[in-house]
Scaffold this motif. Structure first.
Motif, mmCIF file in Angstrom:
data_model
loop_
_atom_site.group_PDB
_atom_site.id
_atom_site.type_symbol
_atom_site.label_atom_id
_atom_site.label_comp_id
_atom_site.label_asym_id
_atom_site.label_seq_id
_atom_site.Cartn_x
_atom_site.Cartn_y
_atom_site.Cartn_z
ATOM 1 N N PRO A 1 0.847 -1.203 0.000
ATOM 2 C CA PRO A 1 0.000 0.000 0.000
ATOM 3 C C PRO A 1 0.882 1.252 0.000
ATOM 4 O O PRO A 1 1.979 1.231 0.558
ATOM 5 C CB PRO A 1 -0.776 -0.105 1.309
ATOM 6 N N GLN A 2 0.376 2.330 -0.609
ATOM 7 C CA GLN A 2 1.188 3.552 -0.690
ATOM 8 C C GLN A 2 1.234 4.314 0.617
ATOM 9 O O GLN A 2 2.119 5.129 0.833
ATOM 10 C CB GLN A 2 0.645 4.462 -1.790
ATOM 11 N N VAL A 3 0.224 4.072 1.463
ATOM 12 C CA VAL A 3 0.210 4.742 2.764
ATOM 13 C C VAL A 3 0.044 3.682 3.845
ATOM 14 O O VAL A 3 -0.921 2.923 3.845
ATOM 15 C CB VAL A 3 -0.952 5.760 2.866
ATOM 16 N N LEU A 4 1.017 3.617 4.742
ATOM 17 C CA LEU A 4 0.988 2.612 5.805
ATOM 18 C C LEU A 4 1.007 3.304 7.163
ATOM 19 O O LEU A 4 1.700 4.301 7.338
ATOM 20 C CB LEU A 4 2.242 1.746 5.734
ATOM 21 N N LEU A 5 0.257 2.764 8.106
ATOM 22 C CA LEU A 5 0.285 3.300 9.469
ATOM 23 C C LEU A 5 0.860 2.226 10.394
ATOM 24 O O LEU A 5 0.250 1.198 10.639
ATOM 25 C CB LEU A 5 -1.132 3.687 9.919
ATOM 26 N N LEU A 6 2.080 2.474 10.868
ATOM 27 C CA LEU A 6 2.728 1.530 11.778
ATOM 28 C C LEU A 6 2.410 1.953 13.208
ATOM 29 O O LEU A 6 2.729 3.071 13.612
ATOM 30 C CB LEU A 6 4.242 1.547 11.590
ATOM 31 N N SER A 7 1.749 1.064 13.964
ATOM 32 C CA SER A 7 1.454 1.415 15.353
ATOM 33 C C SER A 7 2.074 0.378 16.273
ATOM 34 O O SER A 7 2.328 -0.760 15.871
ATOM 35 C CB SER A 7 -0.058 1.509 15.570
ATOM 36 N N GLY A 8 2.326 0.782 17.500
ATOM 37 C CA GLY A 8 2.938 -0.119 18.472
ATOM 38 C C GLY A 8 3.518 0.691 19.619
ATOM 39 O O GLY A 8 3.693 1.907 19.490
ATOM 40 N N PRO B 1 -9.886 9.906 12.355
ATOM 41 C CA PRO B 1 -10.425 8.777 11.588
ATOM 42 C C PRO B 1 -10.228 8.953 10.083
ATOM 43 O O PRO B 1 -9.928 7.987 9.378
ATOM 44 C CB PRO B 1 -11.916 8.770 11.936
ATOM 45 N N THR B 2 -10.351 10.194 9.603
ATOM 46 C CA THR B 2 -10.175 10.429 8.164
ATOM 47 C C THR B 2 -8.764 10.047 7.719
ATOM 48 O O THR B 2 -8.560 9.545 6.624
ATOM 49 C CB THR B 2 -10.408 11.919 7.828
ATOM 50 N N MET B 3 -7.801 10.298 8.605
ATOM 51 C CA MET B 3 -6.424 9.987 8.258
ATOM 52 C C MET B 3 -6.181 8.483 8.337
ATOM 53 O O MET B 3 -5.508 7.907 7.492
ATOM 54 C CB MET B 3 -5.501 10.728 9.212
ATOM 55 N N ARG B 4 -6.742 7.883 9.380
ATOM 56 C CA ARG B 4 -6.586 6.429 9.548
ATOM 57 C C ARG B 4 -7.157 5.688 8.347
ATOM 58 O O ARG B 4 -6.609 4.690 7.902
ATOM 59 C CB ARG B 4 -7.332 5.986 10.807
ATOM 60 N N SER B 5 -8.284 6.208 7.834
ATOM 61 C CA SER B 5 -8.947 5.484 6.755
ATOM 62 C C SER B 5 -8.129 5.509 5.453
ATOM 63 O O SER B 5 -8.363 4.730 4.554
ATOM 64 C CB SER B 5 -10.341 6.063 6.506
ATOM 65 N N ARG B 6 -7.160 6.428 5.365
ATOM 66 C CA ARG B 6 -6.313 6.497 4.167
ATOM 67 C C ARG B 6 -5.167 5.503 4.213
ATOM 68 O O ARG B 6 -4.475 5.296 3.235
ATOM 69 C CB ARG B 6 -5.670 7.886 4.039
ATOM 70 N N ALA B 7 -4.889 4.971 5.415
ATOM 71 C CA ALA B 7 -3.664 4.191 5.593
ATOM 72 C C ALA B 7 -3.960 2.725 5.882
ATOM 73 O O ALA B 7 -4.931 2.399 6.560
ATOM 74 C CB ALA B 7 -2.854 4.779 6.742
#
Ligand SMILES: [Zn+2]
Length: 363
Positions: free
Chosen positions: A26-33, A194-200
């Motif tokens: 994916p072009q946009v990834l959200l790494l959480s931890g 949420p809008t940002m999360r939904s992109r990633a």
């Protein structure tokens, strides 16, 4: 000095490598931890992987792009970190200021790759996002992919009164330029809009094993720690190299605040109320909940000690005299309730004052 090697996260690495090889990353990834488990380090590893000339399952570490990424000097890898809010009045000048501040952080990280967490007041201001937009609009310097890493992406909103910074970043993430990769990191995905999360596409990173943390400290920490101190740090770090490296980090501060507050509670209603009201306004809700978590851990430690387990973290002496864990467990329940209330719009001082009373009754 090049970056230290990436530790752990084997499953995440495999998944990412498969996605890169299958051309479906994916072009946009959200790494959480959790803080300090290596989210930004993994993002840099992924930057190396997509830029590496060998195209293997791991970056080769020896080709030119690999060297450049490891030296934080690849012209197509842009690492945005939280910085103090620029002071210039004009936005263009603020963008310049942000670019300089970020360049300076990169310089410091080149000199000392084991960096400390960003200052609590540092953020991604509108100027930082404009800087990102400008860089995203340029073409690739080396002709290959471009990687944008946004560390602690949740710091975008907290200190920005207007929605402008968020909207500007959303715009970039909605239509990322071809050949670009955006890697956002955060401790908790729900801290992002949420809008940002939904992109990633989300990717959650787990904690490291004690063996990984211990091995890292032994290999990279100078002067080396004595065996007993090493064991203590590893056990307190709970799978976070960042925590283990920095004894005075957030967890350490929370631990200290928890210890002081518990001692005030045990000293009686006067001192504990005074302590709650003296508590300066929390600069971030995260700090308050971190302290509550540290209180739970301290009570848990005291409860374990009643069962004859060795004590691994500082615990007020009075709590170590308990013969059975019952009262400590009831105290933990009260803290859990307060922890839940802390998510709502509650004044932390009042919450702490009420919790002091509840705890004084059971302890
Ligand atoms: Zn390589």
């Amino acid at each position: 000095m090049p970056l230290h090697p990436l530790i752990g996260h084997r499953t995440a690495r495999e998944r990412l490598a498969q996605a890169v090889q299958g051309n479906r990353l994916p072009q946009v990834l959200l790494l959480s931890g959790a803080a300090g488990v290596g989210k930004q380090r993994l993002a840099l590893w992924l930057a190396q992987l997509v830029l590496c000339e060998k195209k293997g399952k791991e970056p080769c570490g020896t080709c030119r792009p690999c060297h450049l990424v490891a030296g934080l000097s690849h012209p197509d890898v842009h690492w945005l970190v939280p910085i103090p809010r620029p002071k210039a009045s004009d936005l263009d000048k603020q963008v310049e200021e942000a670019a300089q501040a970020i360049a300076q952080v990169m310089e410091e990280r080149r000199a000392e790759p084991l960096y400390q967490p960003a200052d609590g007041m540092a953020s991604h201001s509108l100027a930082s996002v404009r800087l990102l937009q400008r860089r995203a609009a340029l073409t690739s310097v080396e002709g290959g992919p471009r990687v944008f890493i946004i560390g602690e992406a949740d710091r975008l909103i907290a200190q920005e009164s207007s929605q402008e910074a968020a909207n500007a970043l959303l715009k970039v993430l909605e239509e990322p330029p071809a050949g670009s990769l955006f890697l956002l990191t955060t401790v908790e995905a729900r801290r992002l809009l949420p809008t940002m999360r939904s992109r990633a596409a989300p990717l959650r990173l787990g904690r490291l094993t004690d063996a990984d943390v211990s091995g890292f400290l032994q290999a990279h920490l100078r002067p080396a720690l004595p065996a007993q101190e090493l064991g203590r740090r590893v056990s307190l770090a709970e799978g976070s190299i960042g925590c283990a490296l920095n004894a005075a980090d957030e967890a350490g501060k929370a631990q200290q605040a928890a210890q002081q507050w518990l001692e005030a509670v045990l000293a009686g209603p006067g001192p504990s109320l005074e302590r709650a009201l003296r508590q300066p306004p929390w600069s971030a809700r995260g700090e308050f909940t971190a302290m509550l978590d540290a209180v739970t851990e301290t009570l848990g430690e005291a409860a374990r000690s009643t069962l004859g387990q060795p004590v691994r973290r500082p615990v007020p002496q009075a709590l170590l005299r308990y013969r059975d864990p019952g009262r400590l467990l009831r105290a933990m329940e009260h803290v859990a309730d307060a922890r839940e209330a802390a998510w709502g719009n509650v004044n932390p001082q009042i919450l702490l004052a009420v919790l002091s009373e509840d705890l004084a009754e059971v302890l």
